[in-house]
Design an enzyme around this catalytic site. Structure first.
Site, PDB file in Angstrom:
ATOM      1  N   GLY A   1    -147.877 -51.422 -10.272  1.00  0.00           N
ATOM      2  CA  GLY A   1    -147.321 -52.517 -11.058  1.00  0.00           C
ATOM      3  C   GLY A   1    -145.835 -52.710 -10.862  1.00  0.00           C
ATOM      4  O   GLY A   1    -145.253 -53.659 -11.387  1.00  0.00           O
ATOM      5  N   GLU A   2    -145.194 -51.813 -10.119  1.00  0.00           N
ATOM      6  CA  GLU A   2    -143.754 -51.928  -9.896  1.00  0.00           C
ATOM      7  C   GLU A   2    -143.467 -52.282  -8.436  1.00  0.00           C
ATOM      8  O   GLU A   2    -143.500 -53.448  -8.060  1.00  0.00           O
ATOM      9  CB  GLU A   2    -143.055 -50.637 -10.341  1.00  0.00           C
ATOM     10  CG  GLU A   2    -143.189 -50.405 -11.843  1.00  0.00           C
ATOM     11  CD  GLU A   2    -142.421 -49.213 -12.353  1.00  0.00           C
ATOM     12  OE1 GLU A   2    -141.226 -49.096 -12.022  1.00  0.00           O
ATOM     13  OE2 GLU A   2    -143.006 -48.373 -13.069  1.00  0.00           O
ATOM     14  N   MET A   3    -143.234 -51.277  -7.579  1.00  0.00           N
ATOM     15  CA  MET A   3    -142.944 -51.580  -6.179  1.00  0.00           C
ATOM     16  C   MET A   3    -144.221 -51.672  -5.345  1.00  0.00           C
ATOM     17  O   MET A   3    -144.201 -52.159  -4.216  1.00  0.00           O
ATOM     18  CB  MET A   3    -141.969 -50.547  -5.622  1.00  0.00           C
ATOM     19  CG  MET A   3    -140.608 -50.613  -6.338  1.00  0.00           C
ATOM     20  SD  MET A   3    -139.451 -49.293  -5.910  1.00  0.00           S
ATOM     21  CE  MET A   3    -138.834 -49.880  -4.334  1.00  0.00           C
TER      22      MET A   3
END
Length: 335
Positions: free
Chosen positions: A127-129
């Site tokens: 969900g981030e990088m």
């Protein structure tokens, strides 16, 4: 002893006594000055700076550490919750990276023991990088210039995630913000703050805010329940330390955020629920201390908080080494 030598000895003794009194006065305060960073290994720090800014450590080739911890914006992103890969809405407000080396642990729930442990998390978080450590290493290993920098920093051009996170953490340790007006006031420059700001600091202390916001970072050294006197109302599903320990006593206990540079790190709280410092001060007074500040009192506390802004990190923007024909290409629109 000659008269001149006697005078010089008296002056020296007075200076020593004065320095001692100054240190005593500083140590008596609940908040201490921030000292400038001491760089131990410039090659590792320089490499970490490049990695901090390099979006190729993300699946999209678009998101870097600086995306959520923007060093032009107080080390944060100034939105309620961060935006991750594929425009994913993050579950929690991005804390500032400035002075984060002074915290007892990293993330709001303290799940990472230190900056090194924190640095690898976002890279591999879908969900981030949105990447993996394996793919991130493949990217770096495909770029000869990075191999040369890793060799200069660590003695080997072999790239591992351990070295990547070590370098990023070393750079982040330099992101301290000394020389705030409040620090100058602490060190004896009583003209650094005006009467309104010193009144705000006194109110901040007398109201009990310093029970949690203390030390050089004015926070970051303990976990506290969000909503001591009355519950904090939020749509956020974050449960703080409970998510790490599983202990009911830790439910809604979050790491106390630093107040350094706080005028730059809006919105506030783990859910970004307070848009302004005025809102944050009123909410904290009510739910943590059982107090209701007047508009005038609130303004004084806010005035004090704005004196905690220090020198922002200043450096040459890193020029990243170019990809090669063998470098894995980004996938910005892939899920």
């Amino acid at each position: 002893m000659s008269k001149l030598r006697f005078i010089l000895a008296v002056v020296a003794a007075a200076s020593i006594v004065g320095t001692g009194l100054a240190h005593a006065a500083i140590s008596a305060e609940p908040i201490q000055p921030i000292e400038a960073a001491k760089i131990k290994n410039p090659a590792i720090v320089e490499l970490g700076k490049k990695l901090f800014f390099d979006p190729r450590l993300s699946k999209s080739g678009f998101i870097s550490c600086n995306s959520c911890h923007n060093l032009s914006m107080g080390g944060t992103d100034n939105i309620k919750t961060s935006i991750g890969h594929n425009w994913n809405q993050g579950p929690i407000n991005s804390p500032t990276v400035l002075n984060s080396s002074m915290s007892l642990a990293q993330f709001w729930d303290g799940r990472a023991a230190d900056l090194k442990a924190q640095a690898g998390g976002p890279i591999a978080n879908p969900g981030e990088m949105g990447f993996t450590h394996k793919l991130a290493i493949e990217v770096l290993q495909s770029i000869p210039a990075y191999g040369a920098e890793f060799k200069s920093a660590f003695g080997s051009d072999k790239v591992t995630i351990d070295e990547v996170t070590t370098a990023i953490a070393a750079f982040e340790e330099t992101l301290v913000t000394p020389n705030s007006r409040f620090d100058k006031w602490l060190k004896g420059d009583k003209k650094a703050l005006n009467a309104n700001e010193t009144a705000g600091y006194k109110l901040f202390k007398d109201s009990g805010c310093v029970a949690c916001h203390n030390g050089p970072a004015a926070g970051g050294t303990s976990y506290q329940k969000m909503g001591v006197v009355e519950p904090y109302k939020t749509a956020s599903k974050a449960e703080g330390r409970f998510g790490v320990t599983g202990k009911d006593a830790d439910r809604f206990n979050f790491k106390v955020p630093t107040l350094r540079n706080v005028e730059m790190t809006y919105p506030y709280f783990h859910d970004g629920g307070a848009a302004t410092l005025k809102d944050a001060v009123n909410t904290m007074a009510r739910i943590q201390l059982g107090k209701k500040f007047t508009d005038g009192e609130n303004a004084k506390v806010v005035a004090f908080l704005k004196t905690l802004t220090g020198d922002q990190p200043s450096f040459m923007l890193p020029i990243l080494p170019p990809s090669t024909d063998s470098t894995p290409r980004p996938q910005p629109f892939s899920k």
